[in-house]
Design a protein around this motif. Structure first.
Motif, PDB file in Angstrom:
ATOM      1  N   ILE A   1       0.839  -1.204   0.000  1.00 24.49           N
ATOM      2  CA  ILE A   1       0.000   0.000   0.000  1.00 24.49           C
ATOM      3  C   ILE A   1       0.867   1.245   0.000  1.00 24.49           C
ATOM      4  O   ILE A   1       0.649   2.191  -0.767  1.00 24.49           O
ATOM      5  CB  ILE A   1      -0.934  -0.005   1.227  1.00 24.49           C
ATOM      6  CG1 ILE A   1      -1.954  -1.140   1.118  1.00 24.49           C
ATOM      7  CG2 ILE A   1      -1.658   1.335   1.364  1.00 24.49           C
ATOM      8  CD1 ILE A   1      -2.809  -1.310   2.360  1.00 24.49           C
ATOM      9  N   GLY A   2       1.876   1.255   0.884  1.00 27.94           N
ATOM     10  CA  GLY A   2       2.752   2.418   0.969  1.00 27.94           C
ATOM     11  C   GLY A   2       3.491   2.697  -0.317  1.00 27.94           C
ATOM     12  O   GLY A   2       3.583   3.843  -0.761  1.00 27.94           O
ATOM     13  N   GLY A   3       4.030   1.636  -0.936  1.00 26.83           N
ATOM     14  CA  GLY A   3       4.745   1.828  -2.194  1.00 26.83           C
ATOM     15  C   GLY A   3       3.856   2.378  -3.290  1.00 26.83           C
ATOM     16  O   GLY A   3       4.271   3.244  -4.066  1.00 26.83           O
ATOM     17  N   TYR A   4       2.629   1.880  -3.350  1.00 25.30           N
ATOM     18  CA  TYR A   4       1.718   2.355  -4.392  1.00 25.30           C
ATOM     19  C   TYR A   4       1.295   3.801  -4.155  1.00 25.30           C
ATOM     20  O   TYR A   4       1.245   4.611  -5.091  1.00 25.30           O
ATOM     21  CB  TYR A   4       0.489   1.444  -4.457  1.00 25.30           C
ATOM     22  CG  TYR A   4      -0.409   1.757  -5.620  1.00 25.30           C
ATOM     23  CD1 TYR A   4      -0.015   1.473  -6.923  1.00 25.30           C
ATOM     24  CD2 TYR A   4      -1.642   2.362  -5.421  1.00 25.30           C
ATOM     25  CE1 TYR A   4      -0.831   1.781  -7.998  1.00 25.30           C
ATOM     26  CE2 TYR A   4      -2.475   2.665  -6.480  1.00 25.30           C
ATOM     27  CZ  TYR A   4      -2.049   2.373  -7.769  1.00 25.30           C
ATOM     28  OH  TYR A   4      -2.852   2.692  -8.834  1.00 25.30           O
ATOM     29  N   LEU A   5       1.004   4.156  -2.901  1.00 28.79           N
ATOM     30  CA  LEU A   5       0.616   5.533  -2.617  1.00 28.79           C
ATOM     31  C   LEU A   5       1.775   6.499  -2.872  1.00 28.79           C
ATOM     32  O   LEU A   5       1.585   7.580  -3.440  1.00 28.79           O
ATOM     33  CB  LEU A   5       0.146   5.655  -1.166  1.00 28.79           C
ATOM     34  CG  LEU A   5      -1.199   5.004  -0.834  1.00 28.79           C
ATOM     35  CD1 LEU A   5      -1.499   5.135   0.653  1.00 28.79           C
ATOM     36  CD2 LEU A   5      -2.327   5.616  -1.657  1.00 28.79           C
ATOM     37  N   LYS A   6       2.976   6.131  -2.441  1.00 29.85           N
ATOM     38  CA  LYS A   6       4.136   6.989  -2.678  1.00 29.85           C
ATOM     39  C   LYS A   6       4.363   7.200  -4.169  1.00 29.85           C
ATOM     40  O   LYS A   6       4.667   8.307  -4.610  1.00 29.85           O
ATOM     41  CB  LYS A   6       5.386   6.383  -2.038  1.00 29.85           C
ATOM     42  CG  LYS A   6       5.429   6.491  -0.527  1.00 29.85           C
ATOM     43  CD  LYS A   6       6.612   5.754   0.055  1.00 29.85           C
ATOM     44  CE  LYS A   6       7.929   6.356  -0.401  1.00 29.85           C
ATOM     45  NZ  LYS A   6       9.081   5.659   0.216  1.00 29.85           N
ATOM     46  N   ALA A   7       4.222   6.123  -4.942  1.00 35.30           N
ATOM     47  CA  ALA A   7       4.465   6.227  -6.379  1.00 35.30           C
ATOM     48  C   ALA A   7       3.470   7.145  -7.069  1.00 35.30           C
ATOM     49  O   ALA A   7       3.774   7.736  -8.114  1.00 35.30           O
ATOM     50  CB  ALA A   7       4.420   4.839  -7.019  1.00 35.30           C
ATOM     51  N   ASN A   8       2.278   7.290  -6.498  1.00 35.82           N
ATOM     52  CA  ASN A   8       1.256   8.157  -7.089  1.00 35.82           C
ATOM     53  C   ASN A   8       1.234   9.555  -6.478  1.00 35.82           C
ATOM     54  O   ASN A   8       0.429  10.395  -6.890  1.00 35.82           O
ATOM     55  CB  ASN A   8      -0.124   7.517  -6.926  1.00 35.82           C
ATOM     56  CG  ASN A   8      -0.374   6.415  -7.934  1.00 35.82           C
ATOM     57  OD1 ASN A   8      -0.764   6.675  -9.070  1.00 35.82           O
ATOM     58  ND2 ASN A   8      -0.114   5.179  -7.529  1.00 35.82           N
ATOM     59  N   SER A   9       2.067   9.809  -5.492  1.00 35.39           N
ATOM     60  CA  SER A   9       2.052  11.095  -4.810  1.00 35.39           C
ATOM     61  C   SER A   9       3.036  12.067  -5.441  1.00 35.39           C
ATOM     62  O   SER A   9       3.894  11.690  -6.248  1.00 35.39           O
ATOM     63  CB  SER A   9       2.397  10.905  -3.332  1.00 35.39           C
ATOM     64  OG  SER A   9       3.754  10.503  -3.183  1.00 35.39           O
ATOM     65  N   ALA A  10       2.919  13.336  -5.067  1.00 38.17           N
ATOM     66  CA  ALA A  10       3.829  14.362  -5.571  1.00 38.17           C
ATOM     67  C   ALA A  10       5.257  14.026  -5.153  1.00 38.17           C
ATOM     68  O   ALA A  10       5.523  13.669  -4.006  1.00 38.17           O
ATOM     69  CB  ALA A  10       3.421  15.730  -5.015  1.00 38.17           C
ATOM     70  N   ASP A  11       6.180  14.131  -6.105  1.00 37.71           N
ATOM     71  CA  ASP A  11       7.600  13.819  -5.875  1.00 37.71           C
ATOM     72  C   ASP A  11       7.805  12.383  -5.423  1.00 37.71           C
ATOM     73  O   ASP A  11       8.872  12.038  -4.919  1.00 37.71           O
ATOM     74  CB  ASP A  11       8.218  14.767  -4.830  1.00 37.71           C
ATOM     75  CG  ASP A  11       8.205  16.214  -5.286  1.00 37.71           C
ATOM     76  OD1 ASP A  11       8.258  16.438  -6.519  1.00 37.71           O
ATOM     77  OD2 ASP A  11       8.136  17.102  -4.435  1.00 37.71           O
ATOM     78  N   ARG A  12       6.779  11.539  -5.567  1.00 32.85           N
ATOM     79  CA  ARG A  12       6.851  10.126  -5.177  1.00 32.85           C
ATOM     80  C   ARG A  12       7.245   9.937  -3.703  1.00 32.85           C
ATOM     81  O   ARG A  12       7.793   8.916  -3.326  1.00 32.85           O
ATOM     82  CB  ARG A  12       7.823   9.352  -6.084  1.00 32.85           C
ATOM     83  CG  ARG A  12       7.398   9.323  -7.549  1.00 32.85           C
ATOM     84  CD  ARG A  12       8.350   8.473  -8.370  1.00 32.85           C
ATOM     85  NE  ARG A  12       7.968   8.460  -9.765  1.00 32.85           N
ATOM     86  CZ  ARG A  12       7.103   7.608 -10.320  1.00 32.85           C
ATOM     87  NH1 ARG A  12       6.534   6.716  -9.550  1.00 32.85           N
ATOM     88  NH2 ARG A  12       6.815   7.667 -11.604  1.00 32.85           N
ATOM     89  N   ASP A  13       6.992  10.942  -2.903  1.00 29.86           N
ATOM     90  CA  ASP A  13       7.360  10.848  -1.482  1.00 29.86           C
ATOM     91  C   ASP A  13       6.455  11.723  -0.624  1.00 29.86           C
ATOM     92  O   ASP A  13       6.897  12.329   0.331  1.00 29.86           O
ATOM     93  CB  ASP A  13       8.823  11.256  -1.294  1.00 29.86           C
ATOM     94  CG  ASP A  13       9.365  10.838   0.065  1.00 29.86           C
ATOM     95  OD1 ASP A  13       8.798   9.894   0.648  1.00 29.86           O
ATOM     96  OD2 ASP A  13      10.335  11.449   0.541  1.00 29.86           O
ATOM     97  N   SER A  14       5.179  11.807  -0.972  1.00 35.33           N
ATOM     98  CA  SER A  14       4.265  12.703  -0.257  1.00 35.33           C
ATOM     99  C   SER A  14       3.017  11.961   0.188  1.00 35.33           C
ATOM    100  O   SER A  14       1.897  12.443   0.048  1.00 35.33           O
ATOM    101  CB  SER A  14       3.878  13.885  -1.165  1.00 35.33           C
ATOM    102  OG  SER A  14       5.012  14.587  -1.586  1.00 35.33           O
ATOM    103  N   ALA A  15       3.233  10.752   0.726  1.00 33.24           N
ATOM    104  CA  ALA A  15       2.122   9.944   1.214  1.00 33.24           C
ATOM    105  C   ALA A  15       2.348   9.617   2.682  1.00 33.24           C
ATOM    106  O   ALA A  15       3.475   9.627   3.174  1.00 33.24           O
ATOM    107  CB  ALA A  15       1.987   8.659   0.391  1.00 33.24           C
TER     108      ALA A  15
END
Length: 559
Positions: A197-211
């Motif tokens: 879940i964390g990897g998928y949310l991070k990958a879709n977030s701004a700068d890939r690190d905003s989850a």
């Protein structure tokens, strides 16, 4: 085709670039694998035998499922699909069958490049993910996501950032079934689920690190406005349902805050912070995403009203101090008074909800300073040097250099408060730097001000705080005392606390004492001071307590 003189050089340069990229990949991974659209291996390199039992050339043509334990085959398929929609998934632990079926844990990242069509690329490191990931706020989480405080700080900074990096949209998501799955899954599988879940949310977030992970079942991410939330929800549900041992299936709901609304930047920031905090602590607040989604205007209106009222309370000092006595169980006389805020013009109305709002939005230090100033000015006009007042300070304020400096300037202006004004640290769970908090406390004690910990016993870290922060007293909350009356263990805890504190020369105050039975009980347990409605409700007039004399039951320290 006619070859030109520089073609060999170009070919060699391309080969060198390829080898360089492979070498860079091996800086992290032990094994590299390429899959075709059917997830069949078309390329393999590196240390493949420890995980698969086969050398790289014998992996070509095999389906990736044939190498994985059955429980993780569906997970890998969903991760590869997720990488196709967002580019990359990482920080996932999976188990390969391993040589002779012995099993081999592996940490895996999946990557897809649009320019290379439907091919998938896996980078694998032997040993799995044994170590937790540390986020930018210094808090350690296995899934690599920010916590609520780190996410709040990031969201506020993105809201105020230049246009190119400004927050466009903030989405909160809830998967209620995760709480039940935590109890049913083994630790490794549950951690894998959170990592996915964390990897998928991070990958879709701004700068890939905003989850962020905001609670056991709640998440948040900052993202571009073109992200399709429905697709995001579908992929998350596929990940969760694939690891659901009950087969019942999970549900998901979401709510988004859009930056380009009619709200001002300040109000939007307050609404955003308020929503994150309320959602993070939804078990206590009852806050739901449906409420936010359906009532965003009213939520914004409530946040704006509380912010305006709070600012007015601070700027115009539209509050007064009500006093409640602390009584000595040895002499039966008043030891000092706790200063409690009440809103002017609203008889006996506590500003509790505004104080909570200020704590949730990081503005509580302003209120703490205003209360300290009220109390210091009041003491300045009191001629009796025996009159002492205790003022609350939030745990958030103890680590603020600006608040510390402002408070010391205030105390410099009111020398009469020395040894007569004491402080109680509330909301100690908000202290994120115990060493800094201890420096703050000692700076006050050196000036002659007693400092204590409020609501001691309401959390699990009380004794840990006492091992780090040196104080003069602790105040035990009413719930702990009521529980102690009903259970042998509770009685033993209170007696042991009294003994422990006496060894450290720390006074114990029992709060919320409402009956003679409670008074007798805490006195028997060796508590030195008491406070509560039994001795009078808070009042702005001290003369109400002038004739207060308490008949204290005989002290008998319970073993």
């Amino acid at each position: 085709m006619t070859k030109t003189a520089d073609q060999p050089a170009t070919t060699e340069r391309l080969k060198a670039d390829r080898d360089r990229f492979v070498a860079l990949a091996f800086c992290w991974a032990d094994t590299l694998v390429e899959l075709d659209p059917d997830n069949t291996i078309t390329f393999a390199a590196g240390l493949t035998i420890p995980a698969t039992g086969l050398p790289p050339d014998r992996l070509i043509g095999r389906h990736i499922d044939a190498l994985l334990v059955p429980a993780h085959r569906g997970l890998i398929r969903r991760l590869i699909s997720g990488a196709g929609s967002c580019g990359r998934i990482d920080n996932i632990s999976v188990d390969f069958i391993g040589p002779g079926g012995a099993g081999a844990p592996v940490q895996l990242a999946a990557h897809k490049l649009p320019e290379l069509g439907d091919q998938s690329f896996l980078a694998m490191r032997l040993g799995g993910n044994q170590n937790a990931v540390t986020d930018r706020s210094g808090r350690t989480l296995h899934d690599g996501l920010l916590d609520a405080d780190g996410f709040t700080r990031l969201a506020k900074s993105r809201l105020a950032a230049p246009d190119g990096r400004r927050l466009q949209r903030l989405t909160l998501l809830s998967v209620p079934e995760l709480t039940q799955m935590k109890e049913k899954l083994d630790d490794a599988t549950y951690r894998n689920l959170l990592n996915a879940i964390g990897g998928y949310l991070k990958a879709n977030s701004a700068d890939r690190d905003s989850a962020a992970r905001l609670s056991d079942s709640g998440f948040g991410l900052i993202h571009d406005s073109d992200l399709e939330i429905e697709n995001l929800e579908d992929h998350l549900l596929a990940i969760v349902n694939g690891l659901d041992p009950t087969g019942v299936g999970a549900s998901i709901e979401s709510a988004s805050l859009v930056a380009n609304t009619e709200l001002t930047e300040e109000t939007l920031s307050q609404v955003m912070v308020y929503a994150i905090k309320q959602f993070s602590d939804s078990n206590r607040t009852g806050f739901t995403l449906q409420k936010l989604r359906e009532n965003l205007p009213s939520v914004a209106e409530d946040a704006a009203e509380m912010a305006d009222t709070f600012r007015r309370l601070i700027s115009t000092k539209e509050f007064y101090i009500a006093f409640q006595p602390m009584v000595s169980t040895q002499s039966g006389q008043i030891h000092c008074y706790e200063a409690l805020a009440r809103i002017s013009g609203r008889d006996a109305v506590s500003p509790y909800k505004y104080v909570c709002f200020a704590e949730e939005t990081g503005q509580i230090s302003d209120f703490d300073l205003a209360m300290a100033e009220k109390a210091a000015r009041w003491l300045q006009n009191r001629t009796d040097p025996r009159t002492r007042v205790s003022v609350n300070i939030s745990g958030q304020s103890t680590t603020s250099p600006d608040f510390t400096a402002d408070l010391h300037k205030l105390l410099d202006r009111h020398p009469a408060s020395r040894e007569r004004l004491q402080f109680e640290i509330t909301d100690s769970s908000a202290i994120d730097d115990l060493e800094a908090a201890n420096r703050f406390v000692q700076s006050l004690r050196k000036r002659g001000h007693a400092v204590g910990l409020d609501d001691f016993g309401s959390g699990a870290n009380g004794f840990h705080l006492l091992s780090t922060i040196e104080v003069d007293f602790v105040k035990v909350d009413g719930a702990t005392i009521r529980h102690a009356q009903q259970a042998i263990q509770g009685r033993a805890f209170l007696a042991a606390l009294g003994t422990f504190c006496r060894m450290l020369d720390i006074d114990v105050v029992a709060s919320a004492i409402e009956t003679d039975q409670m008074l007798a009980f805490v006195t028997e347990c060796g508590v030195g001071f008491v406070q509560g409605y039994l001795f009078g409700k808070p009042s702005r007039e001290l003369r109400r307590f002038e004739e207060l004399r308490i008949e204290i039951p005989k002290r008998r320290i319970v073993a």
